[in-house]
Design an enzyme around this catalytic site. Structure first.
Site: not given
Length: 379
Positions: A199, A12, A16-17, A10, A14, A101
């Site tokens: 979100c 995003s 981290d992903s 996933g 950002g 979510c």
């Protein structure tokens, strides 16, 4: 070299992903990126960054040399997450939509989509870990190694099927390492700031957003003596422990028994939905804000079964140190599962609608939605 199983990440937008995808590709996995669009209303407004995020995610995929697909889960989100979010607010509770979510979209709709793409696993940039317990044969959800970024609280509703298909590579790292790694490999979003807030709401004023979906019904604001000291705009717009936006600054509490002076702040302590009354108290340590125990329903345990009653720790909100407590199972009249937590030290502003999440050391056992939490003056 034969590749490891396919993993769908996933992405995003950002950091981290992005680092998650990089690490998996380095390990030899066949990596595909998916950008999830979960919100369509006013997505061209100043507060919704999905278009910018997709551009960032696509730039990351380009640098890493992986495919990226843009998938719209907005209908699922509105049906399974946002409708429940509004129901809870209208009932006077304060829900946590990010938890729902994760359980309903990121680890259900997204997971299903990834399996259709031939993936064996999915991965996200959450700071958490998954471990297979050799003795029990069950997958365990663990806290991320960076205590300041641990996100297991938001993931506590994941079940065995979901955990068995999930990887959290950055859960083994500290945030500073993730940032450093992103810069070293030249990721375009290495310095992008972390997203905050819910979100689909983003950075917008929360009350303005809720106002579009929930009707206002003003009513009295009262202090513990029953004196009316102001008017609220609608109970749904307030949460327990709230200090800002009450419009009653400068009013003194009656009497000196609570130690409340003119400049001692007021806090939301209770919401009486029947009488449409907001009760406030002066002083952070007021008894109406202290709970020795709580009851939770809508229970979800990662192992699929409830842990044995006994001594554990728990969080009643995300940014909170683990609080020692004892866990007791509750049989509710309607046959629903529930539990009670009794704390060693009183907990502040325990809020119905939020989640109580139970831990055994670093292992997140699961939790439930806070139904009630008697305060000192009610216990």
């Amino acid at each position: 070299m034969s590749k490891l199983p396919r993993v769908v990440v996933g992405l995003s937008g950002g950091v981290d992903s992005a680092v998650t995808a990089y690490l998996l590709k380095q390990q030899g996995h066949d990596v595909i990126g998916i950008f999830m669009k979960n919100w369509e209303d006013d997505d061209d407004s100043a507060y919704c960054s999905s278009n910018v995020d997709f551009v960032d995610a696509a730039a990351v995929a380009d640098v890493l040399g992986i495919e990226i697909e843009h998938v719209n889960f907005a209908a699922d989100y509105k049906d399974r997450v946002f409708s429940e979010f509004l129901r809870e607010y209208q009932a006077g509770r304060t829900p946590n939509p990010d938890i729902l979510c994760n359980a309903e979209i990121k680890f259900k709709s997204f997971l299903d989509h990834a399996m259709r793409l031939g993936a064996e696993k999915i991965a996200t940039g959450h700071y958490a870990r998954v471990r297979l317990n050799a003795q029990t044969g069950r997958h365990e959800l663990l806290k991320g190694l960076d205590p300041s970024k641990d996100q297991s609280y938001f993931l506590h509703r994941l079940n065995q099927a979901q955990l068995s298909k999930t990887l959290f590579p950055v859960g083994e790292l500290h945030k500073s390492e993730v940032r450093r790694m992103a810069e070293e490999i030249g990721l375009p979003n290495a310095k992008k700031k972390d997203s905050t807030g819910i979100c689909f709401i983003g950075e917008r004023p929360f009350r303005d957003f809720l106002n579009r979906y929930i009707s206002k019904e003003p009513g009295p604001i009262k202090d513990p003596t029953g004196r009316t000291i102001g008017q609220h705009v609608g109970l749904s717009f307030y949460t327990l422990g709230q200090r800002q936006g009450l419009g009653i600054g400068g009013i003194k509490a009656k009497g000196a028994q609570r130690g409340g002076g003119e400049h001692t702040p007021w806090f939301v302590a209770r919401k009486d939905m029947e009488k449409n009354t907001l009760w406030v108290v002066q002083g952070h340590d007021h008894p109406w804000l202290q709970s020795p125990q709580l009851q939770a329903t809508d229970v979800s345990w990662c192992a699929g079964t409830a842990p044995e009653p006994g001594h554990y720790t728990a969080k009643t909100r995300y940014r909170q140190a683990d609080a020692p407590c004892s866990l007791h199972n509750l049989g509710l009249p309607d046959g629903q599962a529930g539990f009670e937590l009794r704390f060693s030290e009183h907990q502040w502003a325990v809020t119905p609608g939020q989640s109580a999440v139970v831990y055994d050391g670093d292992v997140c056992l699961g939790g439930g939605v806070i139904h009630s939490a008697p305060t000192l003056s009610m216990a």
